[in-house]
Scaffold this motif. Structure first.
Motif, short mmCIF file in Angstrom:
data_model
loop_
_atom_site.label_atom_id
_atom_site.label_comp_id
_atom_site.label_asym_id
_atom_site.label_seq_id
_atom_site.Cartn_x
_atom_site.Cartn_y
_atom_site.Cartn_z
N ALA A 275 0.84 -1.21 0.00
CA ALA A 275 0.00 0.00 0.00
C ALA A 275 0.87 1.26 0.00
O ALA A 275 0.56 2.23 -0.70
CB ALA A 275 -0.92 0.00 1.22
N THR A 276 1.96 1.25 0.74
CA THR A 276 2.89 2.39 0.78
C THR A 276 3.50 2.64 -0.58
O THR A 276 3.60 3.79 -1.04
CB THR A 276 4.00 2.13 1.82
OG1 THR A 276 3.42 2.01 3.12
CG2 THR A 276 5.02 3.26 1.83
N ILE A 277 3.92 1.57 -1.25
CA ILE A 277 4.51 1.69 -2.59
C ILE A 277 3.47 2.24 -3.57
O ILE A 277 3.77 3.11 -4.40
CB ILE A 277 5.04 0.33 -3.06
CG1 ILE A 277 6.26 -0.08 -2.21
CG2 ILE A 277 5.41 0.37 -4.54
CD1 ILE A 277 6.67 -1.53 -2.38
N ALA A 278 2.23 1.73 -3.47
CA ALA A 278 1.16 2.19 -4.36
C ALA A 278 0.85 3.67 -4.14
O ALA A 278 0.69 4.44 -5.09
CB ALA A 278 -0.10 1.36 -4.13
N ILE A 279 0.80 4.09 -2.86
CA ILE A 279 0.54 5.50 -2.54
C ILE A 279 1.64 6.40 -3.10
O ILE A 279 1.37 7.44 -3.72
CB ILE A 279 0.42 5.69 -1.01
CG1 ILE A 279 -0.88 5.07 -0.49
CG2 ILE A 279 0.46 7.18 -0.63
CD1 ILE A 279 -0.95 4.98 1.02
N ALA A 280 2.90 6.00 -2.89
CA ALA A 280 4.03 6.79 -3.39
C ALA A 280 4.00 6.88 -4.91
O ALA A 280 4.21 7.97 -5.48
CB ALA A 280 5.35 6.18 -2.92
N PHE A 281 3.71 5.76 -5.57
CA PHE A 281 3.65 5.75 -7.04
C PHE A 281 2.56 6.68 -7.55
O PHE A 281 2.80 7.49 -8.46
CB PHE A 281 3.40 4.32 -7.52
CG PHE A 281 3.10 4.22 -8.99
CD1 PHE A 281 4.11 4.31 -9.92
CD2 PHE A 281 1.80 4.04 -9.43
CE1 PHE A 281 3.84 4.23 -11.28
CE2 PHE A 281 1.51 3.96 -10.79
CZ PHE A 281 2.54 4.05 -11.71
N ILE A 282 1.37 6.59 -6.97
CA ILE A 282 0.24 7.41 -7.42
C ILE A 282 0.49 8.88 -7.15
O ILE A 282 0.28 9.74 -8.03
CB ILE A 282 -1.07 6.94 -6.73
CG1 ILE A 282 -1.47 5.56 -7.24
CG2 ILE A 282 -2.20 7.93 -6.96
CD1 ILE A 282 -2.45 4.83 -6.36
N GLU A 283 0.95 9.20 -5.94
CA GLU A 283 1.15 10.60 -5.58
C GLU A 283 2.26 11.24 -6.40
O GLU A 283 2.09 12.38 -6.87
CB GLU A 283 1.48 10.70 -4.08
CG GLU A 283 0.32 10.39 -3.16
CD GLU A 283 -0.85 11.33 -3.38
OE1 GLU A 283 -0.72 12.52 -3.07
OE2 GLU A 283 -1.89 10.88 -3.89
N ILE A 284 3.37 10.57 -6.58
CA ILE A 284 4.47 11.14 -7.36
C ILE A 284 4.04 11.35 -8.81
O ILE A 284 4.27 12.42 -9.39
CB ILE A 284 5.72 10.23 -7.29
CG1 ILE A 284 6.30 10.24 -5.87
CG2 ILE A 284 6.79 10.68 -8.29
CD1 ILE A 284 7.37 9.20 -5.63
#
Length: 422
Positions: A275-284
């Motif tokens: 979930a952390t990786i997905a959040i970082a990917f989406i936000e960046i």
């Protein structure tokens, strides 16, 4: 008259406080003290530590359950606002970003709450495994762990204060609602940050455990090569080889314990890490797209304006630094674990005793059958993954730009058709 048990607990706590020093950890508790303290403040640490034993706290579990329910209600309200109340005011890309962000945040909070029991057993296991570490290792680890935990926590608190000042100027009519919303959002960010830093701390401690095993194997090799004694040679070598064999078996057991702990860590933290990786990917991806890519009678990329945008830069820096820190910890931990196999073969080449050779062959086979990579549901978190993530972000940015160009070209064709029909 004061309660004796209460006085005893107070004395124990005061001793623990005196024993803890910034950048000078002496054991697992003092090393994790800032992380555990911030987690207690946020209400996501439902445990208490009595004589180096983690125990569940009923009152803290109730608090964690209430906090989780409040966050879920808040995120549902936010998703309703995004898709119903302000649906016409936001673009499609903004909707996708906000929906994914809220969904993954809620998922992380709920999963962390559900897995708090297994997480307590994991922390107890790491405490026991790391108890063999020397004091120098704890002190070296504390310089990294204390800095990142304290700086990261207060960085987000500082971001919250700056956001208050920003919204106070723009939304003076609805300042109470704005403040409460921003507090809730930053509280969730702080909670996610603490979960991520707890994971990084555990990886760093396990890496130190692998390093200690490797250092002990190196010491065994040096002892075999450089050892000299005036004791009769036959008796001396028999005694020495027995001691070396016992030490080798002890290191094997320690290696298997640390390796099992790595697997436990992967299982418990996999959902939160994904979930952390997905959040970082989406936000960046979406933040770069919405702040840098613009349409002004044609496609334009504005980098100059964003250099002076403090909020944009700090937000990007936060996500990039967090992902790089996680990847660095996992990559160096994997390399440290793999280094043990090389050291075992070096020791094997330095001995002629058959019993020790057989034990070293067994140790080498055990290492080959152990996968000490730090992963999340099959996704290996290492330098290769970081490179792939950068490439994927670039690809999706190009796709979003292509959609932007296509949508504006379609709008132009519609306008031309309307003019011709008139």
């Amino acid at each position: 008259m004061p309660n004796p048990s209460w006085k005893f607990q107070r004395q124990v706590k005061s001793k623990m406080w005196k024993r803890w020093k910034l950048f000078h950890a002496t054991d697992f508790q003092s090393l994790m003290y800032p992380c555990f303290t911030f987690s207690r403040i946020l209400g996501i640490f439902p445990y208490k530590i009595n004589a180096s034993i983690f125990e569940a706290s009923r009152s803290r579990y109730i608090l964690l359950t209430i906090i989780t329910c409040v966050i879920c209600v808040f995120q549902l309200a936010k998703i309703y606002e995004i898709n119903i109340l302000t649906a016409r005011e936001t673009t499609v890309s903004q909707k996708i970003q906000d929906n994914c962000f809220s969904t993954f945040l809620s998922f992380t909070v709920i999963v962390s709450s559900i897995l708090s029991g297994p997480q307590m057993r994991l922390l107890q296991t790491i405490l026991e495994v790391s108890s063999k570490l020397p004091r120098k290792s704890y002190e070296k680890l504390s310089k990294l762990i204390h800095v990142k935990d304290i700086f990261g926590f207060f960085f987000l608190v500082g971001q919250l204060l700056l956001t208050f000042l920003k919204f106070a100027k723009r939304h003076r009519d609805n300042i109470t609602f704005t403040y409460s919303t921003e507090i809730m959002e930053y509280y969730i960010d702080l909670q996610i940050f603490q979960i991520n830093m707890l994971y990084v701390n555990c990886v760093c401690i396990l890496k130190a455990c692998f390093k200690r095993i490797d250092d002990n194997l190196t010491n065994l090799r040096e002892l075999m090569i450089n050892d000299k004694s005036h004791v009769p040679r036959l008796i001396y070598y028999q005694q020495r080889n027995l001691l070396l064999l016992e030490e080798l078996k002890t290191l094997e057991k320690q290696y298997l314990m640390v390796s099992d702990t790595v697997q436990m860590l992967n299982i418990i933290f996999s959902p939160q890490l994904l979930a952390t990786i997905a959040i970082a990917f989406i936000e960046i991806t979406f933040e770069i797209y919405m702040h840098i890519v613009q349409w002004k009678n044609g496609l334009s990329i504005n980098l100059t304006k964003q250099i002076h945008n403090t909020f944009f830069l700090s937000y990007m820096l936060y996500h990039v630094t967090k992902i790089m820190l996680i990847v660095w910890a996992c990559e160096t931990g994997k390399k440290q674990a793999a280094k043990i196999n090389t050291t075992v073969h070096d020791v094997l080449n330095s001995t002629s005793d058959e019993q020790i050779k057989n034990e070293l062959h067994l140790f080498s086979l055990q290492i080959l059958h152990r996968d000490n990579t730090f992963s999340a549901k099959g996704l290996t978190v290492d330098a290769t993954f970081l490179t792939a993530m950068v490439g994927t972000i670039t690809t999706y940015l190009l796709i979003l730009i292509q959609f932007l160009i296509t949508s504006h070209s379609c709008d132009g064709k519609i306008a031309i058709n309307v003019i011709h029909s008139n």
